[in-house]
Motif scaffolding. Structure first.
Motif, PDB file in Angstrom:
ATOM      1  N   PRO A  56       0.829  -1.207   0.000  1.00 53.48           N
ATOM      2  CA  PRO A  56       0.000   0.000   0.000  1.00 53.48           C
ATOM      3  C   PRO A  56       0.864   1.258   0.000  1.00 53.48           C
ATOM      4  O   PRO A  56       1.988   1.252   0.509  1.00 53.48           O
ATOM      5  CB  PRO A  56      -0.793  -0.111   1.303  1.00 53.48           C
ATOM      6  CG  PRO A  56       0.084  -0.930   2.194  1.00 53.48           C
ATOM      7  CD  PRO A  56       0.906  -1.832   1.313  1.00 53.48           C
ATOM      8  N   GLY A  57       0.356   2.325  -0.562  1.00 47.45           N
ATOM      9  CA  GLY A  57       1.100   3.578  -0.572  1.00 47.45           C
ATOM     10  C   GLY A  57       0.257   4.753  -1.011  1.00 47.45           C
ATOM     11  O   GLY A  57      -0.850   4.592  -1.534  1.00 47.45           O
ATOM     12  N   TRP A  58       0.775   5.935  -0.775  1.00 50.33           N
ATOM     13  CA  TRP A  58       0.137   7.196  -1.151  1.00 50.33           C
ATOM     14  C   TRP A  58       0.947   7.853  -2.251  1.00 50.33           C
ATOM     15  O   TRP A  58       2.178   7.787  -2.241  1.00 50.33           O
ATOM     16  CB  TRP A  58       0.092   8.137   0.046  1.00 50.33           C
ATOM     17  CG  TRP A  58      -0.803   7.654   1.141  1.00 50.33           C
ATOM     18  CD1 TRP A  58      -0.442   6.845   2.189  1.00 50.33           C
ATOM     19  CD2 TRP A  58      -2.180   7.929   1.294  1.00 50.33           C
ATOM     20  NE1 TRP A  58      -1.533   6.606   2.977  1.00 50.33           N
ATOM     21  CE2 TRP A  58      -2.613   7.262   2.463  1.00 50.33           C
ATOM     22  CE3 TRP A  58      -3.101   8.674   0.565  1.00 50.33           C
ATOM     23  CZ2 TRP A  58      -3.924   7.330   2.911  1.00 50.33           C
ATOM     24  CZ3 TRP A  58      -4.407   8.740   1.012  1.00 50.33           C
ATOM     25  CH2 TRP A  58      -4.806   8.073   2.170  1.00 50.33           C
ATOM     26  N   MET A  59       0.266   8.510  -3.201  1.00 55.27           N
ATOM     27  CA  MET A  59       0.946   9.271  -4.240  1.00 55.27           C
ATOM     28  C   MET A  59       0.309  10.652  -4.331  1.00 55.27           C
ATOM     29  O   MET A  59      -0.910  10.779  -4.240  1.00 55.27           O
ATOM     30  CB  MET A  59       0.862   8.561  -5.580  1.00 55.27           C
ATOM     31  CG  MET A  59       1.717   7.305  -5.631  1.00 55.27           C
ATOM     32  SD  MET A  59       1.539   6.426  -7.192  1.00 55.27           S
ATOM     33  CE  MET A  59       0.037   5.519  -6.881  1.00 55.27           C
ATOM     34  N   GLY A  81       0.027   6.937  10.629  1.00 54.95           N
ATOM     35  CA  GLY A  81       0.649   5.650  10.316  1.00 54.95           C
ATOM     36  C   GLY A  81       2.109   5.803   9.939  1.00 54.95           C
ATOM     37  O   GLY A  81       2.531   6.848   9.443  1.00 54.95           O
ATOM     38  N   PRO A  82       2.905   4.766  10.161  1.00 55.73           N
ATOM     39  CA  PRO A  82       4.328   4.821   9.792  1.00 55.73           C
ATOM     40  C   PRO A  82       4.536   4.515   8.307  1.00 55.73           C
ATOM     41  O   PRO A  82       3.723   3.830   7.695  1.00 55.73           O
ATOM     42  CB  PRO A  82       4.948   3.716  10.659  1.00 55.73           C
ATOM     43  CG  PRO A  82       3.831   2.721  10.806  1.00 55.73           C
ATOM     44  CD  PRO A  82       2.551   3.516  10.833  1.00 55.73           C
ATOM     45  N   PHE A  83       5.600   5.049   7.742  1.00 58.95           N
ATOM     46  CA  PHE A  83       5.957   4.783   6.355  1.00 58.95           C
ATOM     47  C   PHE A  83       7.284   4.045   6.312  1.00 58.95           C
ATOM     48  O   PHE A  83       8.169   4.275   7.134  1.00 58.95           O
ATOM     49  CB  PHE A  83       6.076   6.090   5.569  1.00 58.95           C
ATOM     50  CG  PHE A  83       4.767   6.826   5.451  1.00 58.95           C
ATOM     51  CD1 PHE A  83       3.708   6.281   4.749  1.00 58.95           C
ATOM     52  CD2 PHE A  83       4.597   8.054   6.060  1.00 58.95           C
ATOM     53  CE1 PHE A  83       2.501   6.945   4.637  1.00 58.95           C
ATOM     54  CE2 PHE A  83       3.394   8.725   5.968  1.00 58.95           C
ATOM     55  CZ  PHE A  83       2.346   8.170   5.255  1.00 58.95           C
ATOM     56  N   VAL A  84       7.439   3.147   5.333  1.00 57.73           N
ATOM     57  CA  VAL A  84       8.692   2.422   5.170  1.00 57.73           C
ATOM     58  C   VAL A  84       9.574   3.082   4.118  1.00 57.73           C
ATOM     59  O   VAL A  84      10.763   2.800   4.048  1.00 57.73           O
ATOM     60  CB  VAL A  84       8.451   0.938   4.812  1.00 57.73           C
ATOM     61  CG1 VAL A  84       7.769   0.223   5.965  1.00 57.73           C
ATOM     62  CG2 VAL A  84       7.638   0.789   3.534  1.00 57.73           C
ATOM     63  N   ASP A  85       8.978   3.963   3.291  1.00 55.14           N
ATOM     64  CA  ASP A  85       9.765   4.652   2.266  1.00 55.14           C
ATOM     65  C   ASP A  85       9.045   5.940   1.876  1.00 55.14           C
ATOM     66  O   ASP A  85       7.828   5.948   1.700  1.00 55.14           O
ATOM     67  CB  ASP A  85       9.936   3.757   1.039  1.00 55.14           C
ATOM     68  CG  ASP A  85      10.937   4.302   0.039  1.00 55.14           C
ATOM     69  OD1 ASP A  85      11.794   5.127   0.433  1.00 55.14           O
ATOM     70  OD2 ASP A  85      10.877   3.913  -1.140  1.00 55.14           O
ATOM     71  N   LEU A  86       9.794   7.025   1.757  1.00 50.73           N
ATOM     72  CA  LEU A  86       9.276   8.315   1.303  1.00 50.73           C
ATOM     73  C   LEU A  86      10.139   8.756   0.131  1.00 50.73           C
ATOM     74  O   LEU A  86      11.368   8.764   0.242  1.00 50.73           O
ATOM     75  CB  LEU A  86       9.351   9.358   2.421  1.00 50.73           C
ATOM     76  CG  LEU A  86       8.483   9.069   3.643  1.00 50.73           C
ATOM     77  CD1 LEU A  86       8.954   9.879   4.838  1.00 50.73           C
ATOM     78  CD2 LEU A  86       7.041   9.389   3.342  1.00 50.73           C
ATOM     79  N   TRP A  87       9.529   9.111  -0.997  1.00 46.10           N
ATOM     80  CA  TRP A  87      10.319   9.489  -2.159  1.00 46.10           C
ATOM     81  C   TRP A  87       9.693  10.672  -2.871  1.00 46.10           C
ATOM     82  O   TRP A  87       8.483  10.681  -3.058  1.00 46.10           O
ATOM     83  CB  TRP A  87      10.491   8.295  -3.098  1.00 46.10           C
ATOM     84  CG  TRP A  87       9.283   7.448  -3.238  1.00 46.10           C
ATOM     85  CD1 TRP A  87       8.915   6.394  -2.446  1.00 46.10           C
ATOM     86  CD2 TRP A  87       8.251   7.564  -4.212  1.00 46.10           C
ATOM     87  NE1 TRP A  87       7.726   5.868  -2.870  1.00 46.10           N
ATOM     88  CE2 TRP A  87       7.288   6.571  -3.956  1.00 46.10           C
ATOM     89  CE3 TRP A  87       8.033   8.419  -5.281  1.00 46.10           C
ATOM     90  CZ2 TRP A  87       6.148   6.404  -4.718  1.00 46.10           C
ATOM     91  CZ3 TRP A  87       6.885   8.244  -6.043  1.00 46.10           C
ATOM     92  CH2 TRP A  87       5.969   7.250  -5.763  1.00 46.10           C
ATOM     93  N   PRO A  88      10.478  11.646  -3.193  1.00 46.71           N
ATOM     94  CA  PRO A  88      11.840  11.835  -2.685  1.00 46.71           C
ATOM     95  C   PRO A  88      11.798  12.070  -1.181  1.00 46.71           C
ATOM     96  O   PRO A  88      10.728  12.319  -0.627  1.00 46.71           O
ATOM     97  CB  PRO A  88      12.312  13.088  -3.424  1.00 46.71           C
ATOM     98  CG  PRO A  88      11.074  13.842  -3.774  1.00 46.71           C
ATOM     99  CD  PRO A  88       9.996  12.813  -3.972  1.00 46.71           C
ATOM    100  N   GLU A 121       3.593   2.529   2.685  1.00 45.91           N
ATOM    101  CA  GLU A 121       3.308   1.946   3.985  1.00 45.91           C
ATOM    102  C   GLU A 121       3.888   0.539   4.042  1.00 45.91           C
ATOM    103  O   GLU A 121       4.286  -0.015   3.022  1.00 45.91           O
ATOM    104  CB  GLU A 121       1.798   1.883   4.204  1.00 45.91           C
ATOM    105  CG  GLU A 121       1.103   3.231   4.125  1.00 45.91           C
ATOM    106  CD  GLU A 121      -0.403   3.095   4.124  1.00 45.91           C
ATOM    107  OE1 GLU A 121      -0.928   2.339   4.957  1.00 45.91           O
ATOM    108  OE2 GLU A 121      -1.044   3.743   3.287  1.00 45.91           O
ATOM    109  N   ALA A 122       3.899  -0.056   5.240  1.00 45.91           N
ATOM    110  CA  ALA A 122       4.354  -1.437   5.389  1.00 45.91           C
ATOM    111  C   ALA A 122       3.380  -2.355   4.663  1.00 45.91           C
ATOM    112  O   ALA A 122       2.171  -2.110   4.637  1.00 45.91           O
ATOM    113  CB  ALA A 122       4.431  -1.808   6.861  1.00 45.91           C
ATOM    114  N   GLY A 123       3.895  -3.398   4.054  1.00 44.77           N
ATOM    115  CA  GLY A 123       3.072  -4.330   3.305  1.00 44.77           C
ATOM    116  C   GLY A 123       2.221  -5.215   4.194  1.00 44.77           C
ATOM    117  O   GLY A 123       2.389  -5.253   5.412  1.00 44.77           O
TER     118      GLY A 123
END
Length: 151
Positions: A56-59, A81-88, A121-123
Motif C-alpha cells: 500500500p502507498g500514497w501518491m 501511520g508509519p511509512f517504510v519509504d518516502l520518495w523523494p 506503507e508497510a506491506g
C-alpha cells in the motif's frame, strides 16, 4: 528485446483533494491529486485466490494548471501511520507526523513535469478474492511493430 510481465492487481484507488496553501487561498493555477493504492504484482499468467503480499502507498501530484507558473510549491502530508519509504525524501518535518516537501526555487509550469511525491506503507498479506488467467496470442515480441491480443 524480450520482456516478461506479470499480472498487476490494484485493489483500491481513492483520488481525493489535498489541501494546500495555494488552493486554500483560491489560487486556480495549482492542481493537486492524492491517491491511496494497495497493489500486488506476480510473475506469470495466473493469479489464484491465495494469500499474496500487497504494497500500500500514497501518491501526490501537484501541477501548474493556470496561465502562468506557480513558484515555490510546498506539500505537507500528515499521517498517524508509519511509512517504510518516502520518495523523494522530505525536506523537513513538523511535529511527529507531518512530512514536508518544500521547493522554494522550483516553478510548476502548466503542461510540464508535475511535482510527484510518494509515501509507502508497510506491506500486508491477503487473498485477492478472485482467480485470473491471462493468455496472449503472440508471446514473443520480436518485430519493431507487433500486434498482441491479450485475453
Amino acid at each position: 528485446m524480450r520482456r516478461a510481465w506479470g499480472i498487476l492487481v490494484c485493489l483500491l484507488t481513492i483520488p481525493v483533494g489535498l489541501a494546500s496553501t495555494a488552493l486554500a487561498n483560491g489560487d486556480p493555477n495549482v492542481g493537486v491529486n492524492l491517491s491511496h493504492t494497495s497493489w500486488m504484482g506476480t510473475g506469470g499468467d495466473v493469479i489464484t485466490n491465495e494469500l499474496m503480499p500487497y504494497e500500500p502507498g500514497w501518491m501526490v501530484w501537484v501541477n501548474g494548471e493556470g496561465p502562468g507558473p506557480v513558484t515555490g510549491p510546498r506539500v505537507e502530508f500528515t499521517s498517524d501511520g508509519p511509512f517504510v519509504d518516502l520518495w523523494p525524501p522530505p525536506t523537513g518535518f513538523v511535529g511527529p507526523s507531518t512530512y514536508v516537501w518544500d521547493y522554494p526555487g522550483r516553478s510548476l509550469v502548466p503542461g510540464e513535469r508535475p511535482l510527484h511525491l510518494g509515501a509507502d506503507e508497510a506491506g500486508y498479506v491477503a487473498a485477492p478474492g478472485f482467480t485470473a488467467t491471462r493468455a496472449v496470442d503472440t508471446p514473443l515480441l520480436i518485430n519493431p511493430v507487433t500486434t498482441q491480443t491479450v485475453d
